[in-house]
Scaffold this motif. Structure first.
Motif, PDB file in Angstrom:
ATOM      1  N   GLN A 153       0.812  -1.441   0.091  1.00 24.38           N
ATOM      2  CA  GLN A 153      -0.011  -0.056   0.098  1.00 24.38           C
ATOM      3  C   GLN A 153       0.907   1.334   0.068  1.00 24.38           C
ATOM      4  O   GLN A 153       0.585   2.319  -0.629  1.00 24.38           O
ATOM      5  N   LEU A 154       1.937   1.378   0.779  1.00 24.88           N
ATOM      6  CA  LEU A 154       2.968   2.377   0.570  1.00 24.88           C
ATOM      7  C   LEU A 154       3.683   2.503  -0.619  1.00 24.88           C
ATOM      8  O   LEU A 154       3.743   3.830  -1.117  1.00 24.88           O
ATOM      9  N   GLY A 155       3.833   1.682  -1.296  1.00 24.11           N
ATOM     10  CA  GLY A 155       4.236   1.639  -2.488  1.00 24.11           C
ATOM     11  C   GLY A 155       5.653   2.218  -2.743  1.00 24.11           C
ATOM     12  O   GLY A 155       6.411   2.943  -3.801  1.00 24.11           O
ATOM     13  N   SER A 156       6.346   2.082  -1.670  1.00 25.09           N
ATOM     14  CA  SER A 156       7.866   2.704  -1.540  1.00 25.09           C
ATOM     15  C   SER A 156       8.916   1.474  -1.321  1.00 25.09           C
ATOM     16  O   SER A 156       8.771   0.731  -0.259  1.00 25.09           O
ATOM     17  N   ALA A 157       9.791   1.346  -2.352  1.00 25.06           N
ATOM     18  CA  ALA A 157      10.755   0.295  -2.048  1.00 25.06           C
ATOM     19  C   ALA A 157      11.716   0.716  -1.037  1.00 25.06           C
ATOM     20  O   ALA A 157      12.151  -0.234  -0.493  1.00 25.06           O
ATOM     21  N   LYS A 158      11.786   2.039  -1.001  1.00 22.72           N
ATOM     22  CA  LYS A 158      12.748   2.347   0.170  1.00 22.72           C
ATOM     23  C   LYS A 158      12.159   1.892   1.535  1.00 22.72           C
ATOM     24  O   LYS A 158      12.939   1.316   2.444  1.00 22.72           O
TER      25      LYS A 158
END
Length: 368
Positions: A153-158
């Protein structure tokens, strides 16, 4: 995910290795094979890497494609997969105390809540103590889908990388602190059994699944270099074995588990490729992989039963005794699989098939 011969071979190696480790309960394998027996506990870490990869692949591929998570389906399948055979063996431990490999056992409620690995009094209650790894697996099944969905859901690779680093580095720091403050408590209670100390193998497997789902080009490149991965993984595993010669020492407790887990993860990654030397079908490996869960649950009970029989037949020793242990252990695992585990897996698949059929036949809002 279809079955891969390489992973079946690894699962077969893992269960045989664990059972050889537990041979100490019945006198061990002898000095010539002590090295094999002493390191057999690493088979559990291989199971953890395999679970991390396989469960991770189940969740991360649909999430990477934007499909909604099927929490209910996943938890129902895990319940039918792990609980029936576990409850059958648990019943034997509590209904037939004489069958136990050790007299003392933790309270029943701890087994039913999968909290044995947090609360065990290992000096007094060693019967069915190998359930600690099932506790770790169940905690993983419960928490990972939620964490994976949240990160998607965040869609953040970091954010995903930071989470992995937190688990890895947090484990290093926590085990170091616990080791330094362990006092006279048993090593297995403080370091070896608790879930928070044993996430390295699961993490390594999940990272493999993440690369496969989100970085297919990189995964394909790794697959093409399968035998180099295998060689590197075996070298790392060998280095971990060397460190674990002092199994309860500080170095082993802190860095040994991630080193072992990432070495095994490279082996697992290699064995997913048809190009790997270990991906050729090996006779018997597929069957051992099929019944590995039932073997893991039941083998200590069988060891104890065979040991009791051999005590009344002292003339049976050496190779003949080992053959008896092997034969009856495999038979016990097969009995549990074919009478409990297998039927519930078939029931699960039938129920799932009916639900999918009803879903497919249900009218859509456009056609209602």
């Amino acid at each position: 995910m279809h079955r891969l011969p390489g992973l079946d071979l690894l699962r077969a190696i893992a269960i045989v290795w664990v059972m050889l480790f537990h041979a100490y309960l019945v006198g061990g394998l002898g000095d010539s094979y002590a090295w094999l027996e002493n390191n057999g506990w690493m088979g559990v870490d291989l199971f953890f890497v395999l679970s991390g990869y396989l469960i991770g692949a189940q969740w991360l591929k649909p999430l990477s494609e934007g499909r909604p998570p099927a929490f209910g389906r996943f938890y129902a399948r895990r319940l039918m997969r792990t609980v029936p055979a576990y409850l059958a063996v648990l019943m034997v431990y509590f209904v037939v105390p004489a069958a136990r490999e050790a007299p003392g056992i933790q309270p029943l409620w701890q087994f039913l809540t999968y909290t044995v690995n947090f609360l065990i009094d290992y000096r007094q209650n060693q019967a069915f103590s190998h359930v600690w790894s099932l506790c770790v697996e169940e905690h993983f099944y419960l928490a990972f889908p939620l964490l994976a969905w949240w990160l998607a859901q965040l869609g953040s690779a970091k954010a995903s990388v930071a989470t992995c680093l937190l688990v890895l580095l947090g484990g290093l720091a926590l085990r170091a602190w616990l080791w330094l403050h362990m006092g006279d408590r048993p090593f297995v209670e403080v370091i070896y059994y608790p879930t928070w100390n044993r996430l390295d193998g699961l993490l390594a497997g999940v990272v493999l699944a993440t690369i496969q789902a989100y970085r297919p080009a990189l995964w394909a490149s790794l697959q093409a270099k399968a035998n180099l991965l295998l060689l590197a993984g075996l070298a790392m595993t060998g280095a971990a074995i060397a460190i674990f010669q002092d199994r309860a020492g500080l170095l082993a407790s802190v860095v040994g588990y991630p080193l072992l887990s990432w070495g095994l993860a490279l082996v697992v990654a290699a064995c997913t490729s048809p190009a790997c030397l270990l991906s050729r079908p090996v006779p018997g490996a597929g069957w051992l992989a099929l019944v590995s869960y039932s073997l893991y649950l039941s083998h200590k009970l069988v060891f104890h039963a065979v040991q009791g029989w051999l005590a009344t037949h002292p003339q049976v020793q050496g190779v003949a005794a080992f053959a008896l242990y092997a034969m009856f252990t495999l038979a016990g695992g097969a009995l549990l699989h074919y009478t409990v585990e297998g039927p519930f897996l078939r029931l699960r698949d039938r129920l799932q098939g009916r639900r999918e059929s009803r879903t497919a036949l249900a009218p859509t809002s456009a056609g209602a």
